[in-house]
Motif scaffolding. Structure first.
Motif, PDB file in Angstrom:
ATOM      1  N   VAL A 162      79.191 -13.344 -43.536  1.00 61.13           N
ATOM      2  CA  VAL A 162      79.955 -14.286 -44.352  1.00 61.13           C
ATOM      3  C   VAL A 162      80.431 -15.390 -43.415  1.00 61.13           C
ATOM      4  CG1 VAL A 162      81.948 -14.568 -45.858  1.00 61.13           C
ATOM      5  CG2 VAL A 162      80.695 -12.392 -45.817  1.00 61.13           C
ATOM      6  N   ASP A 163      80.176 -16.638 -43.809  1.00 60.28           N
ATOM      7  CA  ASP A 163      80.582 -17.731 -42.931  1.00 60.28           C
ATOM      8  C   ASP A 163      82.085 -17.678 -42.670  1.00 60.28           C
ATOM      9  OD1 ASP A 163      78.087 -18.609 -42.772  1.00 60.28           O
ATOM     10  OD2 ASP A 163      78.317 -20.368 -44.077  1.00 60.28           O
ATOM     11  N   SER A 164      82.429 -17.797 -41.420  1.00 61.63           N
ATOM     12  CA  SER A 164      83.854 -17.787 -41.079  1.00 61.63           C
ATOM     13  C   SER A 164      84.014 -18.589 -39.806  1.00 61.63           C
ATOM     14  CB  SER A 164      84.339 -16.354 -40.869  1.00 61.63           C
ATOM     15  OG  SER A 164      83.787 -15.854 -39.666  1.00 61.63           O
ATOM     16  N   ARG A 165      85.232 -18.674 -39.332  1.00 57.96           N
ATOM     17  CA  ARG A 165      85.435 -19.426 -38.096  1.00 57.96           C
ATOM     18  C   ARG A 165      84.878 -18.661 -36.896  1.00 57.96           C
ATOM     19  NH1 ARG A 165      90.038 -17.706 -35.268  1.00 57.96           N
ATOM     20  NH2 ARG A 165      91.185 -16.086 -36.364  1.00 57.96           N
ATOM     21  N   PHE A 166      84.493 -17.379 -37.105  1.00 58.64           N
ATOM     22  CA  PHE A 166      83.916 -16.610 -35.990  1.00 58.64           C
ATOM     23  C   PHE A 166      82.422 -16.853 -35.844  1.00 58.64           C
ATOM     24  CE2 PHE A 166      87.572 -13.981 -37.421  1.00 58.64           C
ATOM     25  CZ  PHE A 166      88.350 -14.171 -36.302  1.00 58.64           C
ATOM     26  N   LEU A 167      81.724 -16.950 -36.989  1.00 60.87           N
ATOM     27  CA  LEU A 167      80.281 -17.174 -36.909  1.00 60.87           C
ATOM     28  C   LEU A 167      79.786 -17.656 -38.277  1.00 60.87           C
ATOM     29  CD1 LEU A 167      78.101 -16.894 -34.740  1.00 60.87           C
ATOM     30  CD2 LEU A 167      77.448 -14.738 -35.787  1.00 60.87           C
ATOM     31  N   GLU A 168      78.848 -18.600 -38.240  1.00 64.90           N
ATOM     32  CA  GLU A 168      78.272 -19.088 -39.503  1.00 64.90           C
ATOM     33  C   GLU A 168      76.784 -18.764 -39.526  1.00 64.90           C
ATOM     34  OE1 GLU A 168      79.228 -23.171 -39.717  1.00 64.90           O
ATOM     35  OE2 GLU A 168      81.384 -22.796 -39.825  1.00 64.90           O
ATOM     36  N   LYS A 169      76.231 -18.747 -40.757  1.00 63.79           N
ATOM     37  CA  LYS A 169      74.818 -18.378 -40.892  1.00 63.79           C
ATOM     38  C   LYS A 169      73.932 -19.329 -40.104  1.00 63.79           C
ATOM     39  CE  LYS A 169      74.637 -15.689 -45.097  1.00 63.79           C
ATOM     40  NZ  LYS A 169      75.321 -15.823 -46.364  1.00 63.79           N
ATOM     41  N   ALA A 170      74.311 -20.606 -40.135  1.00 65.19           N
ATOM     42  CA  ALA A 170      73.491 -21.612 -39.449  1.00 65.19           C
ATOM     43  C   ALA A 170      73.413 -21.331 -37.944  1.00 65.19           C
ATOM     44  CB  ALA A 170      74.069 -22.999 -39.696  1.00 65.19           C
ATOM     45  N   ASP A 171      74.472 -20.736 -37.380  1.00 59.92           N
ATOM     46  CA  ASP A 171      74.481 -20.440 -35.950  1.00 59.92           C
ATOM     47  C   ASP A 171      73.352 -19.479 -35.583  1.00 59.92           C
ATOM     48  OD1 ASP A 171      76.720 -21.982 -35.864  1.00 59.92           O
ATOM     49  OD2 ASP A 171      78.119 -20.286 -35.905  1.00 59.92           O
ATOM     50  N   LEU A 172      73.007 -18.600 -36.528  1.00 58.27           N
ATOM     51  CA  LEU A 172      71.973 -17.611 -36.233  1.00 58.27           C
ATOM     52  C   LEU A 172      70.626 -18.276 -35.981  1.00 58.27           C
ATOM     53  CD1 LEU A 172      72.953 -14.778 -38.746  1.00 58.27           C
ATOM     54  CD2 LEU A 172      73.463 -14.954 -36.309  1.00 58.27           C
ATOM     55  N   ASP A 173      70.396 -19.422 -36.643  1.00 58.53           N
ATOM     56  CA  ASP A 173      69.148 -20.154 -36.386  1.00 58.53           C
ATOM     57  C   ASP A 173      69.129 -20.640 -34.938  1.00 58.53           C
ATOM     58  OD1 ASP A 173      68.638 -19.731 -39.044  1.00 58.53           O
ATOM     59  OD2 ASP A 173      69.530 -21.658 -39.653  1.00 58.53           O
ATOM     60  N   VAL A 174      70.286 -21.129 -34.466  1.00 53.50           N
ATOM     61  CA  VAL A 174      70.386 -21.559 -33.074  1.00 53.50           C
ATOM     62  C   VAL A 174      70.129 -20.383 -32.148  1.00 53.50           C
ATOM     63  CG1 VAL A 174      71.862 -22.675 -31.384  1.00 53.50           C
ATOM     64  CG2 VAL A 174      72.092 -23.252 -33.814  1.00 53.50           C
ATOM     65  N   VAL A 175      70.734 -19.260 -32.499  1.00 54.10           N
ATOM     66  CA  VAL A 175      70.561 -18.055 -31.675  1.00 54.10           C
ATOM     67  C   VAL A 175      69.083 -17.686 -31.584  1.00 54.10           C
ATOM     68  CG1 VAL A 175      71.015 -15.575 -31.565  1.00 54.10           C
ATOM     69  CG2 VAL A 175      72.873 -17.150 -32.124  1.00 54.10           C
ATOM     70  N   ASP A 176      68.377 -17.709 -32.736  1.00 54.12           N
ATOM     71  CA  ASP A 176      66.950 -17.380 -32.737  1.00 54.12           C
ATOM     72  C   ASP A 176      66.176 -18.277 -31.776  1.00 54.12           C
ATOM     73  OD1 ASP A 176      67.194 -15.326 -34.463  1.00 54.12           O
ATOM     74  OD2 ASP A 176      66.695 -16.511 -36.264  1.00 54.12           O
ATOM     75  N   VAL A 177      66.463 -19.576 -31.846  1.00 53.94           N
ATOM     76  CA  VAL A 177      65.737 -20.526 -30.998  1.00 53.94           C
ATOM     77  C   VAL A 177      66.028 -20.248 -29.519  1.00 53.94           C
ATOM     78  CG1 VAL A 177      65.531 -22.942 -30.361  1.00 53.94           C
ATOM     79  CG2 VAL A 177      65.649 -22.293 -32.783  1.00 53.94           C
ATOM     80  N   LEU A 178      67.304 -20.043 -29.223  1.00 59.09           N
ATOM     81  CA  LEU A 178      67.674 -19.820 -27.823  1.00 59.09           C
ATOM     82  C   LEU A 178      67.078 -18.514 -27.298  1.00 59.09           C
ATOM     83  CD1 LEU A 178      71.401 -20.985 -27.869  1.00 59.09           C
ATOM     84  CD2 LEU A 178      69.423 -22.178 -26.941  1.00 59.09           C
ATOM     85  N   ARG A 179      67.033 -17.524 -28.179  1.00 58.72           N
ATOM     86  CA  ARG A 179      66.458 -16.250 -27.744  1.00 58.72           C
ATOM     87  C   ARG A 179      64.962 -16.428 -27.445  1.00 58.72           C
ATOM     88  NH1 ARG A 179      66.829 -11.446 -31.820  1.00 58.72           N
ATOM     89  NH2 ARG A 179      65.533 -12.874 -32.995  1.00 58.72           N
ATOM     90  N   ASP A 180      64.261 -17.136 -28.340  1.00 59.07           N
ATOM     91  CA  ASP A 180      62.838 -17.364 -28.108  1.00 59.07           C
ATOM     92  C   ASP A 180      62.603 -18.182 -26.853  1.00 59.07           C
ATOM     93  OD1 ASP A 180      62.433 -15.931 -30.348  1.00 59.07           O
ATOM     94  OD2 ASP A 180      62.163 -17.665 -31.688  1.00 59.07           O
ATOM     95  N   ALA A 181      63.567 -19.057 -26.532  1.00 62.37           N
ATOM     96  CA  ALA A 181      63.422 -19.876 -25.328  1.00 62.37           C
ATOM     97  C   ALA A 181      63.794 -19.108 -24.070  1.00 62.37           C
ATOM     98  CB  ALA A 181      64.290 -21.122 -25.442  1.00 62.37           C
ATOM     99  N   GLY A 182      64.262 -17.870 -24.243  1.00 67.46           N
ATOM    100  CA  GLY A 182      64.606 -17.059 -23.075  1.00 67.46           C
ATOM    101  C   GLY A 182      65.977 -17.359 -22.505  1.00 67.46           C
ATOM    102  N   LEU A 183      66.748 -18.153 -23.253  1.00 66.34           N
ATOM    103  CA  LEU A 183      68.086 -18.465 -22.737  1.00 66.34           C
ATOM    104  C   LEU A 183      69.080 -17.352 -23.060  1.00 66.34           C
ATOM    105  CD1 LEU A 183      68.243 -22.265 -23.540  1.00 66.34           C
ATOM    106  CD2 LEU A 183      68.239 -21.189 -21.301  1.00 66.34           C
ATOM    107  N   MET A 184      68.861 -16.661 -24.153  1.00 69.46           N
ATOM    108  CA  MET A 184      69.721 -15.529 -24.498  1.00 69.46           C
ATOM    109  C   MET A 184      68.934 -14.242 -24.322  1.00 69.46           C
ATOM    110  SD  MET A 184      71.833 -16.651 -27.842  1.00 69.46           S
ATOM    111  CE  MET A 184      73.180 -17.818 -27.758  1.00 69.46           C
ATOM    112  N   THR A 185      69.400 -13.352 -23.467  1.00 69.38           N
ATOM    113  CA  THR A 185      68.677 -12.094 -23.221  1.00 69.38           C
ATOM    114  C   THR A 185      69.653 -10.942 -23.063  1.00 69.38           C
ATOM    115  OG1 THR A 185      68.733 -12.528 -20.869  1.00 69.38           O
ATOM    116  CG2 THR A 185      66.712 -13.141 -21.997  1.00 69.38           C
ATOM    117  N   GLY A 186      69.072  -9.753 -23.090  1.00 72.62           N
ATOM    118  CA  GLY A 186      69.891  -8.573 -22.825  1.00 72.62           C
ATOM    119  C   GLY A 186      69.733  -8.178 -21.370  1.00 72.62           C
ATOM    120  N   ARG A 187      70.759  -7.519 -20.824  1.00 68.13           N
ATOM    121  CA  ARG A 187      70.645  -7.018 -19.450  1.00 68.13           C
ATOM    122  C   ARG A 187      71.490  -5.749 -19.334  1.00 68.13           C
ATOM    123  NH1 ARG A 187      74.924 -10.396 -15.722  1.00 68.13           N
ATOM    124  NH2 ARG A 187      76.674 -10.021 -17.108  1.00 68.13           N
TER     125      ARG A 187
END
Lengths: 435, 253
Positions: A162-187
């Motif tokens: 649910v969109d809130s000041r903590f996280l919005e649905k649109a942010d997840l699209d950014v997350v997807d892109v960054l993850r595919d670009a290798g900028l966001m990873t697990g360690r």
């Protein structure tokens, strides 16, 4: 008339034998069924623990190269809102890196803050602690917010968010892109093993390290008090004490104490050690004292059992050639009883290591473990928690991020318990007389 | 000083309310083998254990009367049973070597009594004791292997070596051959005969043949009483008491 014995073939089972064989077969199958059920439960338990707890050992971060010049640093430090300046520097670097990698995504500074939290403070802290990094490209690994981490783990989806000041649905699209670009990873989350407890709103930063240290100091107290006291008491009761009504009473009460619920020992510790003797609250020393009281009966019972199992002929042999009672005990009986004593002690310690209730009563709750003790004396006296109490505290917190921390803590605790059992087996094998 | 090594006068032993030994008077000579025989439960082992106060370890056991070793009452409050047991050694029914090496088994007594000042002296005591116990030739190459790895008869001879390593004056043996086969028994009996040169030996045995073979004096116990005590030859050939006669001829016991 005489009864001529009827011929019966041994190859044909008579009804009585048949019954007995059937009974034995049934009993064996009960045993196998019981074993299978036990194994099933164990497997289910292990699977659940691993499934729920292993995520606590990974952490999702955003990797970003930041270059900060000396002028930028001096400029930022001279401003009133310093962290805001650092945040802007971060955003600039972020944009530059996206351009360099050819990643095209729409975002704003607010979205970055929702994904990463307030990064300005982290960056400032890094440069103030490592002034040598100024002017050099530095790779930051910035921890993602609890909800983004939840998205990586599948706990948060576009449908449930649910969109809130903590996280919005649109942010997840950014997350997807960054993850595919290798900028966001697990360690691997070293901070979980080496860190301290965090605030209730930051499950990602919580670590069990401080409570491991707390448990360690507590176990030191338990070991160095309960082993000598317990073994000395058992040797006296078993070998030297006269058998009369008083020693019978002592014996019965030791068995009773072994069955007393641990929370009773906690209340006792609270009233005697803290309220009466004024020892510091939440201190591993007090925790150790309480757990010593709890472990003593276990150690005494197992030590007496292993002393009893030494054949009396060994005692006779020693006495018969003029050894004193004490020589016969210390030269002959005790070495033979040693494997049993050590096993009992370690099992007692393992029990104490997993004990939660008494620690909660003397204030060794999880949120106390906010920093590592400074030196050995502080290790005993400074407020700290212990592994099981830390796990309990996490499990009781509202944020689901703590839930997996609790399971991860259980894995750490189980590793220590397995380690102790392995030591027990090793010692038993080492001291066992092989002839 | 009497001529006897040990003399017991009016000894009574109680296990709780059970009167196990009644009015026993017996004199044991030095450098003699004295055998105690009698049916099971007659008190011969109990009485033997009184001679080095091994009964002290049993809480409910009480001993009355006098037992004199070289004229001194061993139940005198001033007597330390540990010192007494160094003088009066004991070998038990079941071979009970310590779970240590052969060497350590024998050396243990001399060590705790401070009989050897140097390693060489200790080695000497160990060798001497093993030789006396007729175990040296079999054990000399494996002194540091475990004593419990020996055969039953060897273990019992090891226990004898251990007992004589502390140079006792009296050696008490509680059915030392009951767990051994005939060959090992013969070896131990031969050994007892040799030990007589240096010690006063008291042996409890179930086997009348054994008593006849090894002992010079025999005491016959029955239901806690000492029925007859005298020269072994006389007891076996011409007993005075009808109970002795019934026992040795196999009618009671």
């Amino acid at each position: 008339m005489t009864d001529t014995p009827k011929f019966t073939s041994l190859k044909v089972q008579d009804p009585h034998t048949k019954n007995r064989n059937a009974a034995e077969k049934r009993f064996r199958s009960y045993g196998i069924i019981a074993l299978a059920i036990g194994g099933l439960f164990l497997a289910a338990l292990t699977f659940t623990i691993l499934k729920s707890g292993l995520p606590a050992f990974t952490q999702y971060v955003m990797k970003l190269d930041v270059t900060l010049s000396q002028e930028q640093f001096d400029d930022a430090e001279s401003q009133l809102l310093k962290t805001a300046v650092y945040r802007d520097i971060f955003v600039d670097n972020f944009a530059a890196q996206l351009d360099a990698q050819g990643v095209d995504v729409a975002y704003d500074a607010a979205a970055l803050e929702r994904m990463l939290g307030k990064v300005g403070g982290d960056i400032r802290a890094h440069y103030r602690e490592n002034p040598n990094d100024i002017g050099v490209p530095t790779t930051f690994q910035l921890q993602l917010s609890s909800r983004v981490e939840g998205y990586f783990r599948g706990r948060v989806t576009r449908d449930t968010l649910v969109d809130s000041r903590f996280l919005e649905k649109a942010d997840l699209d950014v997350v997807d892109v960054l993850r595919d670009a290798g900028l966001m990873t697990g360690r691997f989350n070293w901070a979980f093993l080496t860190g301290t407890d965090s605030g209730v709103d930051n499950p990602g930063g919580a670590g069990i390290g401080a409570s491991v240290i707390g448990s360690f100091f507590m176990m030191l107290v338990v070991l160095f008090l309960s082993l000598p006291i317990g073994v000395a008491a058992s040797i006296y009761l078993e070998e030297f004490a006269p058998k009369n009504r008083f020693t019978d009473l002592v014996e019965v009460n030791i068995s009773n104490l072994a069955a007393v619920p641990s929370i009773v020992f906690g209340i006792l510790g609270l009233s005697v050690f803290i309220q009466f003797m004024h020892l510091p609250q939440s201190a591993p020393l007090v925790g150790g004292l309480v757990l010593t009281l709890m472990t003593l009966p276990t150690i005494i019972i197992s030590t007496r059992a292993s002393l009893k199992s030494v054949p009396p002929s060994i005692r006779d042999a020693a006495l018969g050639i003029g050894a004193s009672k004490m020589q016969s005990v210390f030269h002959h009986v005790l070495p033979l009883a040693m494997p049993g004593i050590l096993t009992g002690t370690i099992i007692g310690l393992a029990q104490a290591l997993g004990e939660t209730a008494p620690l909660l009563l003397i204030g060794m709750v999880g949120f106390v473990a906010r920093e590592f003790p400074d030196g050995v004396a502080a290790g005993f006296l400074d407020p700290n928690s212990a592994m099981p109490a830390q796990i309990y505290t996490w499990a009781a917190r509202a944020d689901v991020g703590f839930y997996e921390k609790a399971w991860g803590g259980i894995i750490v605790l189980l590793v220590f318990l397995l380690l102790m059992n392995a030591i027990a087996i090793f010692l038993r094998k080492k001291f066992e007389r092989r002839w | 000083m009497t001529d006897y090594k040990i003399s017991a006068k009016d000894v009574q032993v109680y296990y709780g309310d059970n009167h196990a030994i009644k009015d026993v008077n017996v004199d044991i000579e030095d450098k003699t083998v004295t055998a105690f025989i009698g049916p099971s439960g007659c008190g011969k082992s109990t009485f033997l254990r009184c001679l080095n106060r091994m009964n002290d370890t049993i809480d409910i056991c009480r001993v009355q009367g006098d037992i004199l070793l070289d004229g001194e009452d061993i139940y005198d409050p001033a007597v330390d049973p540990v010192q007494l047991r160094a003088k009066v050694g004991m070998v038990f029914q079941k071979p009970n070597p310590f779970p240590k090496s052969i060497y350590d088994n024998v050396a243990y007594g001399p060590k705790i009594h401070g009989l050897a000042r140097t390693k060489a002296e200790l080695d000497e005591i160990v060798e001497k004791s093993l030789r006396k116990a007729a175990l040296w030739t079999e054990a000399k190459d494996r002194l540091h292997s475990p004593g419990t790895g020996l055969s039953g008869g060897q273990q019992q001879r090891l226990c004898i070596a251990r007992a004589i390593a502390t140079s006792p004056e009296v050696l008490l043996m509680d059915e030392p051959c009951s767990a051994l086969d005939p060959i090992a028994t013969a070896q131990v009996e031969e050994l007892i005969d040799e030990l007589r040169q240096s010690y006063s030996v008291v042996i409890v045995t179930h086997s009348m043949q054994q008593a006849a073979r090894v002992s010079q004096k025999t005491a016959f116990f029955h239901l806690g009483n000492l029925v007859e005590f005298g020269e072994t030859d006389k007891i076996f050939t011409n007993p005075e008491d009808p109970r002795t006669e019934s026992y040795i001829s196999g009618r009671i016991g």
